[in-house]
Design a protein around this motif. Structure first.
Motif, PDB file in Angstrom:
ATOM      1  N   ASN A 110      28.496  -9.802  55.408  1.00 22.17           N
ATOM      2  CA  ASN A 110      27.235  -9.575  56.110  1.00 22.17           C
ATOM      3  C   ASN A 110      26.686 -10.954  56.478  1.00 22.17           C
ATOM      4  O   ASN A 110      27.422 -11.949  56.430  1.00 22.17           O
ATOM      5  N   SER A 111      25.409 -11.056  56.822  1.00 21.52           N
ATOM      6  CA  SER A 111      24.861 -12.365  57.206  1.00 21.52           C
ATOM      7  C   SER A 111      24.756 -13.319  56.023  1.00 21.52           C
ATOM      8  O   SER A 111      24.716 -14.538  56.196  1.00 21.52           O
ATOM      9  N   ILE A 112      24.712 -12.759  54.817  1.00 18.82           N
ATOM     10  CA  ILE A 112      24.438 -13.546  53.616  1.00 18.82           C
ATOM     11  C   ILE A 112      25.708 -14.107  52.991  1.00 18.82           C
ATOM     12  O   ILE A 112      25.766 -15.259  52.560  1.00 18.82           O
ATOM     13  N   GLY A 113      26.756 -13.287  52.955  1.00 17.38           N
ATOM     14  CA  GLY A 113      27.968 -13.703  52.255  1.00 17.38           C
ATOM     15  C   GLY A 113      29.218 -13.064  52.823  1.00 17.38           C
ATOM     16  O   GLY A 113      29.167 -12.125  53.623  1.00 17.38           O
ATOM     17  N   MET A 114      30.344 -13.604  52.393  1.00 17.41           N
ATOM     18  CA  MET A 114      31.647 -13.109  52.824  1.00 17.41           C
ATOM     19  C   MET A 114      32.586 -13.064  51.626  1.00 17.41           C
ATOM     20  O   MET A 114      32.592 -13.975  50.804  1.00 17.41           O
ATOM     21  N   LEU A 115      33.367 -11.995  51.538  1.00 17.09           N
ATOM     22  CA  LEU A 115      34.350 -11.832  50.465  1.00 17.09           C
ATOM     23  C   LEU A 115      35.755 -11.916  51.036  1.00 17.09           C
ATOM     24  O   LEU A 115      36.080 -11.209  52.000  1.00 17.09           O
ATOM     25  N   VAL A 116      36.575 -12.773  50.447  1.00 19.29           N
ATOM     26  CA  VAL A 116      37.983 -12.861  50.822  1.00 19.29           C
ATOM     27  C   VAL A 116      38.827 -12.811  49.549  1.00 19.29           C
ATOM     28  O   VAL A 116      38.326 -13.065  48.452  1.00 19.29           O
ATOM     29  N   SER A 117      40.092 -12.503  49.704  1.00 18.80           N
ATOM     30  CA  SER A 117      40.961 -12.434  48.523  1.00 18.80           C
ATOM     31  C   SER A 117      41.533 -13.816  48.216  1.00 18.80           C
ATOM     32  O   SER A 117      41.470 -14.734  49.035  1.00 18.80           O
ATOM     33  N   THR A 143      32.167 -21.762  61.178  1.00 17.43           N
ATOM     34  CA  THR A 143      31.249 -20.881  61.911  1.00 17.43           C
ATOM     35  C   THR A 143      30.354 -20.034  61.016  1.00 17.43           C
ATOM     36  O   THR A 143      29.251 -19.678  61.407  1.00 17.43           O
ATOM     37  N   PHE A 144      30.826 -19.701  59.806  1.00 19.06           N
ATOM     38  CA  PHE A 144      30.041 -18.818  58.940  1.00 19.06           C
ATOM     39  C   PHE A 144      29.141 -19.644  58.030  1.00 19.06           C
ATOM     40  O   PHE A 144      29.616 -20.466  57.248  1.00 19.06           O
ATOM     41  N   GLU A 145      27.831 -19.413  58.136  1.00 20.37           N
ATOM     42  CA  GLU A 145      26.868 -20.240  57.405  1.00 20.37           C
ATOM     43  C   GLU A 145      26.497 -19.664  56.033  1.00 20.37           C
ATOM     44  O   GLU A 145      25.831 -20.326  55.238  1.00 20.37           O
ATOM     45  N   GLY A 146      26.925 -18.443  55.737  1.00 21.00           N
ATOM     46  CA  GLY A 146      26.651 -17.861  54.427  1.00 21.00           C
ATOM     47  C   GLY A 146      27.630 -18.367  53.387  1.00 21.00           C
ATOM     48  O   GLY A 146      28.464 -19.238  53.651  1.00 21.00           O
ATOM     49  N   ASN A 147      27.516 -17.825  52.167  1.00 23.67           N
ATOM     50  CA  ASN A 147      28.458 -18.253  51.125  1.00 23.67           C
ATOM     51  C   ASN A 147      29.748 -17.450  51.219  1.00 23.67           C
ATOM     52  O   ASN A 147      29.725 -16.252  51.507  1.00 23.67           O
ATOM     53  N   ILE A 148      30.873 -18.118  51.022  1.00 19.35           N
ATOM     54  CA  ILE A 148      32.182 -17.464  51.056  1.00 19.35           C
ATOM     55  C   ILE A 148      32.726 -17.410  49.632  1.00 19.35           C
ATOM     56  O   ILE A 148      32.877 -18.441  48.984  1.00 19.35           O
ATOM     57  N   THR A 149      32.971 -16.208  49.148  1.00 23.49           N
ATOM     58  CA  THR A 149      33.446 -16.012  47.782  1.00 23.49           C
ATOM     59  C   THR A 149      34.904 -15.572  47.800  1.00 23.49           C
ATOM     60  O   THR A 149      35.256 -14.579  48.445  1.00 23.49           O
ATOM     61  N   VAL A 150      35.748 -16.324  47.114  1.00 23.12           N
ATOM     62  CA  VAL A 150      37.153 -15.949  46.970  1.00 23.12           C
ATOM     63  C   VAL A 150      37.281 -15.118  45.693  1.00 23.12           C
ATOM     64  O   VAL A 150      37.011 -15.599  44.594  1.00 23.12           O
ATOM     65  N   MET A 151      37.641 -13.862  45.850  1.00 26.69           N
ATOM     66  CA  MET A 151      37.721 -12.948  44.708  1.00 26.69           C
ATOM     67  C   MET A 151      39.021 -13.157  43.935  1.00 26.69           C
ATOM     68  O   MET A 151      40.094 -13.221  44.531  1.00 26.69           O
ATOM     69  N   LYS A 165      26.551 -10.080  44.038  1.00 30.38           N
ATOM     70  CA  LYS A 165      26.111 -11.482  44.068  1.00 30.38           C
ATOM     71  C   LYS A 165      26.625 -12.198  45.312  1.00 30.38           C
ATOM     72  O   LYS A 165      25.891 -12.942  45.979  1.00 30.38           O
ATOM     73  N   ALA A 166      27.889 -11.959  45.658  1.00 31.71           N
ATOM     74  CA  ALA A 166      28.499 -12.639  46.803  1.00 31.71           C
ATOM     75  C   ALA A 166      27.839 -12.252  48.120  1.00 31.71           C
ATOM     76  O   ALA A 166      27.638 -13.087  49.003  1.00 31.71           O
ATOM     77  N   LEU A 167      27.487 -10.964  48.259  1.00 24.28           N
ATOM     78  CA  LEU A 167      26.913 -10.473  49.512  1.00 24.28           C
ATOM     79  C   LEU A 167      25.387 -10.499  49.511  1.00 24.28           C
ATOM     80  O   LEU A 167      24.751 -10.198  50.529  1.00 24.28           O
ATOM     81  N   GLY A 168      24.799 -10.829  48.367  1.00 21.00           N
ATOM     82  CA  GLY A 168      23.347 -10.981  48.283  1.00 21.00           C
ATOM     83  C   GLY A 168      22.565  -9.687  48.406  1.00 21.00           C
ATOM     84  O   GLY A 168      21.390  -9.681  48.787  1.00 21.00           O
ATOM     85  N   VAL A 169      23.216  -8.571  48.102  1.00 23.94           N
ATOM     86  CA  VAL A 169      22.562  -7.259  48.191  1.00 23.94           C
ATOM     87  C   VAL A 169      23.006  -6.393  47.008  1.00 23.94           C
ATOM     88  O   VAL A 169      24.006  -6.688  46.365  1.00 23.94           O
ATOM     89  N   GLU A 170      22.268  -5.314  46.761  1.00 24.91           N
ATOM     90  CA  GLU A 170      22.689  -4.369  45.735  1.00 24.91           C
ATOM     91  C   GLU A 170      23.968  -3.667  46.196  1.00 24.91           C
ATOM     92  O   GLU A 170      24.089  -3.272  47.351  1.00 24.91           O
TER      93      GLU A 170
END
Length: 227
Positions: free
Chosen positions: A65-72, A86-94, A128-133
């Motif tokens: 979403n606008s807040i975060g991104m999840l990748v493997s 290009t992506f200004e949110g946090n990128i979390t590697v799962m 936590k990664a996406l910043g939403v419930e």
């Protein structure tokens, strides 16, 4: 109407290959850059132009979403670098054996619904990664919620067999109107053939006029750009 039709690598299943948020559209490098930029122009966003895990299946492998991104954890360094451009949110590697986060998570900037097979610790990390419930739920009695619907900050379009209790969950989580429909001439797995944000929607090239009408109304992108 700001619902566009297109294909990626000759396929109408554009949601498998691409991903849109309010800020970016992720298109794999196998797509000609001029065509990829067309997607970005339609959606009024920046272009993130990279493969994911060495694959063209960017839409299936990434959730954002606008807040975060999840990748493997299969993502390559150069791919991560391209995303960060290009992506200004946090990128979390799962750190998990799962890879298809785009298929397993449905998210907008207000909430996320996730595959109920995720463990509690994984759901907390996703939240936590996406910043939403993040709330576990099914759509049409099926667990791969990301491929069964598309969610934006204006609306959700879901599988036609969405159940009443599932609809209530989606309304509570996403805080937008919920509608049902199909793409690509009757395909109920909406997420496989549609990407969208608040500005516009891009559907697979086989999507019919009546389907486009439902998409436009459900995601509230009808004639917005033509005022």
């Amino acid at each position: 109407m700001t619902v566009y039709l297109s294909s990626i690598v000759g396929s109408a299943s554009i949601g498998v290959y691409s991903l849109a948020t309010e800020d970016i559209v992720l298109i794999p490098r196998m797509v000609p850059q001029q065509k990829a930029q067309e997607f970005a122009d339609w959606l009024n966003v920046k272009l993130a132009y990279t493969s994911i895990n060495g694959s063209v299946l960017a839409g299936s492998l990434v959730s954002a979403n606008s807040i975060g991104m999840l990748v493997s954890n299969g993502i390559r360094e150069e791919e991560l670098a391209a995303l960060k451009l290009t992506f200004e949110g946090n990128i979390t590697v799962m750190d998990s054996k799962k890879t298809a986060y785009g298929n397993l998570i449905l998210v907008n900037d207000k909430g996320a619904v996730v595959d109920p097979r995720f463990k509690e610790a994984e759901i907390k990390k996703i939240s936590k990664a996406l910043g939403v419930e993040a709330v576990p739920s099914e759509i049409a009695g099926l667990p791969y919620v990301g491929s069964l619907a598309v969610a934006t900050n204006k609306g959700v379009l879901a599988h036609p067999l969405l159940k009443d209790e599932e609809r209530k969950t989606l309304e509570t989580v996403f805080k937008v109107p919920i509608d049902v429909g199909t793409v690509n001439c009757g395909v109920p797995y909406v997420g496989t053939g549609l990407i969208a944000n608040s500005h516009a929607a891009v559907a697979g090239s086989m999507t019919t006029g009546p389907e486009m009408f439902i998409i436009g109304n459900a995601l509230d992108v009808v004639q917005e750009e033509e005022k």
